[in-house]
Enzyme design. Structure first.
Site, PDB file in Angstrom:
ATOM      1  N   CYS A   4       0.962  -1.046  -0.061  1.00 51.84           N
ATOM      2  CA  CYS A   4       0.010  -0.042   0.064  1.00 51.84           C
ATOM      3  C   CYS A   4       0.997   1.412   0.166  1.00 51.84           C
ATOM      4  CB  CYS A   4      -0.692   0.110   1.271  1.00 51.84           C
ATOM      5  SG  CYS A   4      -1.739   1.438   1.414  1.00 51.84           S
ATOM      6  N   CYS A   7       0.359   3.529   2.989  1.00 60.55           N
ATOM      7  CA  CYS A   7       1.315   2.817   4.154  1.00 60.55           C
ATOM      8  C   CYS A   7       2.616   3.341   4.264  1.00 60.55           C
ATOM      9  CB  CYS A   7       0.871   1.394   4.383  1.00 60.55           C
ATOM     10  SG  CYS A   7      -0.596   0.963   4.960  1.00 60.55           S
ATOM     11  N   ASP A  30      -0.267  16.108  -2.840  1.00 63.09           N
ATOM     12  CA  ASP A  30      -0.588  15.329  -3.842  1.00 63.09           C
ATOM     13  C   ASP A  30       0.363  15.353  -5.072  1.00 63.09           C
ATOM     14  OD1 ASP A  30      -3.650  13.974  -4.647  1.00 63.09           O
ATOM     15  OD2 ASP A  30      -2.083  14.259  -6.291  1.00 63.09           O
ATOM     16  N   HIS A  46      -3.870   1.796   8.338  1.00 62.15           N
ATOM     17  CA  HIS A  46      -4.343   1.272   7.246  1.00 62.15           C
ATOM     18  C   HIS A  46      -5.931   1.181   7.474  1.00 62.15           C
ATOM     19  CE1 HIS A  46      -4.717  -0.276   2.986  1.00 62.15           C
ATOM     20  NE2 HIS A  46      -5.554  -0.804   3.512  1.00 62.15           N
ATOM     21  N   ASN A  88     -12.926  10.639  -1.417  1.00 63.10           N
ATOM     22  CA  ASN A  88     -13.467   9.584  -2.637  1.00 63.10           C
ATOM     23  C   ASN A  88     -13.729   8.256  -1.736  1.00 63.10           C
ATOM     24  OD1 ASN A  88     -13.778  11.681  -4.532  1.00 63.10           O
ATOM     25  ND2 ASN A  88     -11.775  11.310  -5.100  1.00 63.10           N
ATOM     26  N   THR A  96      -9.067   5.914  -6.101  1.00 64.98           N
ATOM     27  CA  THR A  96      -7.960   5.110  -6.713  1.00 64.98           C
ATOM     28  C   THR A  96      -6.990   4.490  -5.687  1.00 64.98           C
ATOM     29  OG1 THR A  96      -6.475   7.039  -7.119  1.00 64.98           O
ATOM     30  CG2 THR A  96      -8.172   6.445  -8.900  1.00 64.98           C
ATOM     31  N   HIS A  99      -6.619   3.444   0.335  1.00 64.39           N
ATOM     32  CA  HIS A  99      -6.116   3.669   1.969  1.00 64.39           C
ATOM     33  C   HIS A  99      -6.754   4.938   2.257  1.00 64.39           C
ATOM     34  CE1 HIS A  99      -2.702   3.824   5.103  1.00 64.39           C
ATOM     35  NE2 HIS A  99      -3.444   4.856   5.325  1.00 64.39           N
ATOM     36  N   HIS A 101      -7.931   8.536   2.693  1.00 63.39           N
ATOM     37  CA  HIS A 101      -7.172   9.778   2.529  1.00 63.39           C
ATOM     38  C   HIS A 101      -8.240  11.036   2.336  1.00 63.39           C
ATOM     39  CE1 HIS A 101      -7.363   8.096  -1.482  1.00 63.39           C
ATOM     40  NE2 HIS A 101      -7.649   9.301  -1.984  1.00 63.39           N
ATOM     41  N   HIS A 103      -8.639  14.886   0.781  1.00 62.61           N
ATOM     42  CA  HIS A 103      -7.955  15.788  -0.189  1.00 62.61           C
ATOM     43  C   HIS A 103      -8.229  17.086   0.425  1.00 62.61           C
ATOM     44  CE1 HIS A 103      -7.408  13.288  -3.496  1.00 62.61           C
ATOM     45  NE2 HIS A 103      -8.389  12.415  -2.913  1.00 62.61           N
TER      46      HIS A 103
HETATM   47  P1  5GP Z   1      -8.174   9.231  -4.912  1.00 65.33           P
HETATM   48  O1  5GP Z   1      -8.539   9.117  -6.590  1.00 65.33           O
HETATM   49  O2  5GP Z   1      -7.974   7.832  -4.237  1.00 65.33           O
HETATM   50  O3  5GP Z   1      -9.191   9.923  -4.341  1.00 65.33           O
HETATM   51  O4  5GP Z   1      -6.783  10.053  -4.807  1.00 65.33           O
HETATM   52  C1  5GP Z   1      -5.720   9.524  -4.625  1.00 65.33           C
HETATM   53  C2  5GP Z   1      -4.724  10.701  -5.000  1.00 65.33           C
HETATM   54  O5  5GP Z   1      -3.342  10.319  -4.444  1.00 65.33           O
HETATM   55  C3  5GP Z   1      -4.564  11.323  -6.458  1.00 65.33           C
HETATM   56  O6  5GP Z   1      -4.807  12.743  -6.399  1.00 65.33           O
HETATM   57  C4  5GP Z   1      -3.099  11.035  -6.639  1.00 65.33           C
HETATM   58  O7  5GP Z   1      -2.509  12.071  -7.491  1.00 65.33           O
HETATM   59  C5  5GP Z   1      -2.242  10.882  -5.349  1.00 65.33           C
HETATM   60  N1  5GP Z   1      -1.300  10.038  -5.333  1.00 65.33           N
HETATM   61  C6  5GP Z   1      -1.453   8.543  -5.655  1.00 65.33           C
HETATM   62  N2  5GP Z   1      -0.053   8.142  -5.485  1.00 65.33           N
HETATM   63  C7  5GP Z   1       0.757   9.086  -4.748  1.00 65.33           C
HETATM   64  C8  5GP Z   1       2.019   9.315  -4.113  1.00 65.33           C
HETATM   65  O8  5GP Z   1       2.991   8.271  -4.372  1.00 65.33           O
HETATM   66  N3  5GP Z   1       2.677  10.360  -3.779  1.00 65.33           N
HETATM   67  C9  5GP Z   1       1.782  11.400  -3.631  1.00 65.33           C
HETATM   68  N4  5GP Z   1       2.114  12.543  -2.957  1.00 65.33           N
HETATM   69  N5  5GP Z   1       0.326  11.507  -4.131  1.00 65.33           N
HETATM   70  C10 5GP Z   1       0.159  10.312  -4.862  1.00 65.33           C
HETATM   71 ZN    ZN Z   2      -2.315   1.808   3.577  1.00 62.54          ZN
END
Ligand code: 5GP
Ligand code: ZN
Length: 115
Positions: A4, A7, A30, A46, A88, A96, A99, A101, A103
């Site tokens: 993950c 994580c 991000d 997690h 989301n 996507t 885990h 999170h 924004h």
């Molecule tokens: P979700 O689509 O799950 O709501 O948001 C996932 C977010 O994580 C996306 O905005 C993507 O740009 C960000 N993200 C994914 N992998 C990484 C990473 O390794 N580092 C950082 N800083 N952001 C990430």
């Molecule tokens: Zn995780």
């Protein structure tokens, strides 16, 4: 959880500049920002998503830490007058990274912008 990405970031196994950290959450920029300020607030534990947080015994502590983090980050980035906090939940909502999170976006007039 193994494999993950969040994580690994939360455990400092992947070098990432933290903008905030306490016992329960970390926060970092991000990698694909949709606004001038786009910070991810991530629980250290997690949890797959917000729905699954409901059955986590630490949920009050985690959400308290998310609240503190959001306010501190808004102050740090000068967006306390206007920011949006989004999670989301599930693939149909565009999640996507599985885990939990949040924004935090801001730094401009946001209109209807989502993630
Ligand atoms: P979700 O689509 O799950 O709501 O948001 C996932 C977010 O994580 C996306 O905005 C993507 O740009 C960000 N993200 C994914 N992998 C990484 C990473 O390794 N580092 C950082 N800083 N952001 C990430
Ligand atoms: Zn995780």
């Amino acid at each position: 959880m193994q494999d993950c990405i969040f994580c690994k970031i939360a455990k400092h196994e992947i070098e990432t500049e933290m903008v905030y950290e306490d016992d329960f959450v970390v926060a970092f920029k991000d990698m694909n920002p949709v606004a001038p300020v786009h910070i991810l607030i991530v629980p250290k534990e997690h949890v797959n998503n917000f729905y699954e947080l409901a059955t986590n015994s630490q949920k009050a502590l985690i959400m308290g830490a998310v609240t503190d983090a959001a306010a501190a980050i808004a102050d740090q980035f000068g967006t306390s007058d206007g920011f949006r906090l989004i999670t989301n939940n599930g693939k149909d909502a565009g999640q996507t990274v599985f885990h939990l999170h949040f924004h935090l976006i801001g730094g401009e007039v946001l209109g209807a912008k989502l993630i």
